[in-house]
Design an enzyme around this catalytic site. Sequence first.
Site, PDB file in Angstrom:
ATOM      1  N   GLY A  89      14.323  51.340 -13.522  1.00 57.19           N
ATOM      2  CA  GLY A  89      13.275  51.196 -14.105  1.00 57.19           C
ATOM      3  C   GLY A  89      13.532  50.800 -15.508  1.00 57.19           C
ATOM      4  O   GLY A  89      13.252  49.166 -15.280  1.00 57.19           O
ATOM      5  N   GLY A  90      12.617  50.828 -16.109  1.00 54.93           N
ATOM      6  CA  GLY A  90      12.516  50.156 -17.588  1.00 54.93           C
ATOM      7  C   GLY A  90      13.931  49.528 -18.243  1.00 54.93           C
ATOM      8  O   GLY A  90      13.736  48.750 -18.622  1.00 54.93           O
TER       9      GLY A  90
ATOM     10  N   GLY B  17       4.889  13.893  -4.420  1.00 53.18           N
ATOM     11  CA  GLY B  17       4.080  14.460  -6.032  1.00 53.18           C
ATOM     12  C   GLY B  17       5.375  15.088  -6.044  1.00 53.18           C
ATOM     13  O   GLY B  17       5.884  15.334  -7.400  1.00 53.18           O
ATOM     14  N   ALA B  18       6.678  14.763  -5.818  1.00 50.07           N
ATOM     15  CA  ALA B  18       7.805  15.664  -6.618  1.00 50.07           C
ATOM     16  C   ALA B  18       8.223  14.052  -7.344  1.00 50.07           C
ATOM     17  O   ALA B  18       8.960  14.774  -8.729  1.00 50.07           O
ATOM     18  CB  ALA B  18       8.765  16.019  -5.430  1.00 50.07           C
TER      19      ALA B  18
END
Length: 476
Positions: free
Chosen positions: A137-138, A372-373
């Site tokens: 959890g937390g 694009g890379a």
Amino acid sequence: MTVYERIELLLDKGSFVETDRYVKHLCTEFGMERKRIAGDGVVCGYGKIDGRTVFLYGFDFSVFGGSLSAANAKKIAKVQDMALKCGAPVIGLYDSGGARIQEGVESLTGFAEIFRRNVMSSGVIPQISAIMGPCAGGSCYSPALTDFIFMVKGESQMFVTGPNVVKQETAEECDKETLGGADVHASLSGTCSLVCENDAECLMSIRELIGFLPSNNMEDAPVHKATDELTRDCHELDNVVPDSPSIPYDIRDIIQPICDHQYFFELMPDFASNIVIGFGRMAGRTVGFVANQPNCLAGAIDINASDKAARFISFCDCFNIPLVVIEDVPGFLPGVGQEHGGIIRHGAKIVYAFTEATVPKITLITRKAYGGAYIVMNSKQTGADINLAYPSAEIAVMGGRGAVSILYREESPKRQAELLKEYEEKFANPYCAAERGYVDDIIQPYETRTAIIRALDCCRNKSISNPPKKHGNMPV
Ligand code: HXC
């Protein structure tokens, strides 16, 4: 190890000062008023690592499973506030079952106080978490809000909720280790920055990491005496990049030799291994390395590599750590899975993070820099300061075979072979880019260390700022 043994090992000998050791919880439900233990299962305080102040808190699993009460949430928040005021890193040693069930909303509120401080401290002081036992959890979400998470093999786990609840809710059978062990988070989820063999190695690694980092965002990282020759030729690099573009190699064989004393501190080595991140020193100063790894997926950028790189770039920028990018990338990884998984928005993170970063940014292209890379890997026009390339660099929209198959698909195989040769002669080199000033210089591999140290040195006093804004909106 007990929590006190851990703290003792983490800090410089005798430097620990404990705070709030008399605090007890105030819960009176479930007979809790009869079980009040001094300190309430969290040990808080401050001390030194290599003579520099750090603040810390450590959970004690032997007290109510290290669960978080309202009282020990207050203790932790106090440590976080002090760390922020004093501009010093904060380290959390987690061994905790999360919110203390007997305290209900009081405990949940306690986590909210901690999370708020995690977020407010982000980018101001380094925050480091070590997961040293089962955490739920937390006690997982607070570490997830910090900059680095270390885990211990076979001993530490992280999950939102444990195997019993998982079985109840989903009928899935699992144990703590298969649900959220160190290997799971180091290789599958990407939550863990480094897996260590045992508690001692984990604590030593945290000490080492702290040594690379400034205490806060207004300081520079500690500068070591430059005892490794600044103009050291690295002839071992001359034969690292293979002649054939289809033969892989280990990019760490380029990073390691150029670091001071050939030492590179790699993070997240088993997650998205197609990109390599980590710290080294050059001329005694901390540098953050981001490099494509031709040994894995040919170095192509995928969803996980984008996440891994973007967060690291952003961390370095927060803390004034210059970036050195070593590039050999054939493109973004193609495929239905990647497209449907969101490679477009994930891949956008890298270009966002590099472009937003105002620290010195150096790029070295060793071989492929396609499409694009090429652009997103810290290209000149996105704001890189110094761009270098080896003679073996190829800067093009795509590799020769792909280009010929699109442009000349009607031609005979013989003619296609001729055209491929022509294309490669034209584009499979760094000179087209260098003629246009997109690459500042073409260097021989053995000159790499000298050239990068000179580039970093020239940018040392770089000072730019982005347009004023509340904050940007990085794609997530
Ligand atoms: C109170 C707890 C506790 C908790 C464990 N204990 N977790 N007490 N609150 N959250 C106690 C146990 O009752 C037990 O007490 C002792 O700690 C040791 O626990 P074991 O279960 O025997 O240990 P182990 O088998 O190692 O399992 C550890 C564990 C498991 C996986 C952490 O205890 C577990 O699943 N706990 C609950 C986890 C959880 O769901 N927490 C709440 C998450 S919600 P005795 O007296 O028998 O020794 C949350 C809210 C914030 O945290 C969310 C923010 C996003």
